[in-house]
Enzyme design. Structure first.
Site, PDB file in Angstrom:
ATOM      1  N   HIS A 157      39.147  54.026  41.337  1.00 11.08           N
ATOM      2  CA  HIS A 157      40.521  55.098  41.469  1.00 11.08           C
ATOM      3  C   HIS A 157      41.803  54.569  41.824  1.00 11.08           C
ATOM      4  O   HIS A 157      42.705  55.952  41.501  1.00 11.08           O
ATOM      5  CB  HIS A 157      39.810  55.999  43.412  1.00 11.08           C
ATOM      6  N   SER A 158      41.671  53.706  41.802  1.00  7.98           N
ATOM      7  CA  SER A 158      43.175  52.570  41.809  1.00  7.98           C
ATOM      8  C   SER A 158      43.875  53.270  39.800  1.00  7.98           C
ATOM      9  O   SER A 158      44.761  52.709  39.949  1.00  7.98           O
ATOM     10  CB  SER A 158      42.796  51.263  41.965  1.00  7.98           C
TER      11      SER A 158
END
Length: 511
Positions: A157-158
């Protein structure tokens, strides 16, 4: 003969370093914290047997050219201070594409669906290798009930928020009717028709009414934002949702194996309700979700009552469920100015610049849970809450406060606070708009797309993805809490049918 050695000037070296290295955004750093280590996973069904070589070549021409997908996350120490940075690296596509050997000759469609669910669930326990860019693609030669073969994309998700990542995936695809054209998303008219009608008049009376409405709207915006901010703080501190059969206890817990399932329904049915009730698709989706959750919880409470041995009251009824249930969802809101699919395609093709990263805020959305004699009441309550939330700056405020928290107290404290806040709510919810025409994944026509997220502290996450005339509902659940996620999908589908029937009956009565 004199040999000339060309050396970069200090300015050129600095510019090159800046291009090849970028610091992680505050949100990206939070997504790497142990208390909030999140992944985005998308299951894509296609209509033909997948050709891995074709897909790999397509990735080389698209996704790998994106800066985030050709960079690895590196911890660097500078002046005794450790920082996390994206560092460009040479990407070998074959190292990111997994083609498992599956013995499919004895697997029928029903068993294939179970195999897919199990395979994707197993992926939730396997972290990505941080020595290379944080993404991978699994190509499954598996015929399921709704696809000839399946691809599974997994991102950390980064790399970006869910909306940006899905837009980027769509930018890698093309229309099946014209392989040179990008997918087309439905047009959204955001113009406020009410204010435009008022400003078109003349005279002091119209101007006074217009000024009054602007002033009143501003006052309500401020009041709603203050109320939402106080509720958000209370949720982070002490305000917990009711302990229901779908609420898990995730506070600072270890990673768990999650189950991912999906269901595809008719988008035309949702649009029929939307048109007749003069609502948006989002209003209808949330209204049906309220009805589906109410039906599912009523069943679960009835089952629990039967287990404790109340034989005389084994018949399920509305009394089995508490009259008042506090059940709230964390809705993610994209705060970045709209980045079109064409912009992202240009970024991969021509190296053009467009804004990227995690720019998301949260809205704490209360669901009205309970059985209703009139199923259309679920639509009405959902619309009222949505309209009120639209007149608030809650999402922007949570984003700003989150950035301040990271600067003031650090990533660990911020991640733990966010984990605590989400643990006090019940679920996550997101709705994404997809293409209106059939598209292909590097020459493979797509039947459905089912995106979802895991790693955050919720036992239930619901994602809705539209595509052509279909809507796919994806559930990510903790199987120790929600042991029958397919039943929840069935209850959602049944609620959609019930509400559709009620809308049609209402229409025929009014005619």
């Amino acid at each position: 003969m004199e040999i000339k050695i060309h050396r970069d000037t200090p300015e050129a070296t600095l510019k090159k370093t800046k291009e090849e290295e970028q610091p992680l955004s505050p949100a990206a750093r939070v997504f790497h914290a142990p208390a909030f280590n999140c992944y985005v996973i998308t299951v894509i069904g296609v209509k033909k047997k997948i050709e891995p070589d074709v897909v790999i070549e397509g990735l080389k021409q698209t996704l790998i050219r994106h800066p985030r997908f050709s960079s690895k996350m590196v911890n660097k120490t500078n002046k005794n201070k450790q920082t996390q940075r994206w560092v460009r690296t040479n990407v070998v596509a074959n190292n990111h594409v997994i083609v498992p050997e599956i013995q499919t000759q004895n697997i029928e469609n029903a068993n294939a669906d179970k195999f897919l669910d199990s395979y994707v669930s197993d992926l939730t326990l396997v972290p990505l290798d941080t020595s290379k860019p944080l993404w991978e693609l699994h190509l499954l030669d598996l015929k399921t009930s709704d696809a000839e073969n399946v691809a599974v994309l997994k991102f950390h998700h980064s790399l970006g928020d869910g909306m940006s990542l899905m837009a980027l995936v769509l930018a890698c695809m093309r229309k099946t009717s014209n392989l040179n054209e990008l997918p087309t998303l439905p047009y959204q008219n955001r113009t406020s028709s009410g204010s435009s009608r008022l400003t078109g008049g003349s005279g002091s009376g119209f101007r006074f009414l217009w000024l009054f409405m602007v002033l009143w709207s501003t006052i309500m915006l401020v009041l709603n934002t203050i109320c939402d901010a106080l509720r958000f703080i209370a949720t982070a501190m002490f305000l917990k949702d009711t302990k229901t059969p779908i609420k898990g206890d995730y506070r600072l817990s270890k990673p768990k194996r999650m189950s991912l399932v999906h269901l595809t329904v008719s988008l035309d049915d949702i649009k029929l309700i939307k048109t007749n009730m003069k609502m948006t698709v989002n209003d209808v989706v949330i209204g049906v979700t309220q009805a589906g959750l109410s039906k599912y919880l009523e069943r679960r409470y009835g089952e629990k009552k039967n287990v404790v041995g109340d034989d005389q009251k084994s018949k399920k009824n509305s009394n089995d469920m508490p009259k008042r249930i506090r059940l709230r969802s964390a809705l993610l809101v994209n705060l970045r100015p709209t980045t079109g699919i064409q912009d992202l395609a240009d970024m991969m093709d021509k190296g053009s610049k467009c804004r990227w990263g995690n720019m998301i805020g949260y809205i704490v959305f209360p669901f009205s849970i309970g059985l209703r004699k009139d199923p259309l009441e679920h639509l009405g309550t959902a619309k009222r809450i949505i309209d009120r939330k639209k007149n608030s700056l809650e999402a922007a405020l949570t984003f700003i406060v989150g950035k301040f928290m990271i600067k003031a107290f650090g990533v660990k404290v911020t991640a733990n606070l966010l984990n605590r806040m989400l643990s006090n709510t019940t679920m996550s919810f997101s709705n994404l708009i997809g293409p209106i025409e059939e598209i292909s994944f590097f020459g493979h026509p797509i039947t459905y797309m089912a995106p979802s997220v895991y790693g955050h502290p919720h036992a239930l996450t619901m994602h809705f993805q539209s595509y052509m005339n279909k809507m796919t509902i994806s559930l990510t659940v903790d199987p120790t809490v929600i042991i029958n996620p397919h039943q929840l999908l069935d209850d959602w589908e049944e609620s959609l049918r019930t509400i559709k029937t009620a809308v049609q009956e209402r229409g025929s009565t009014l005619q």
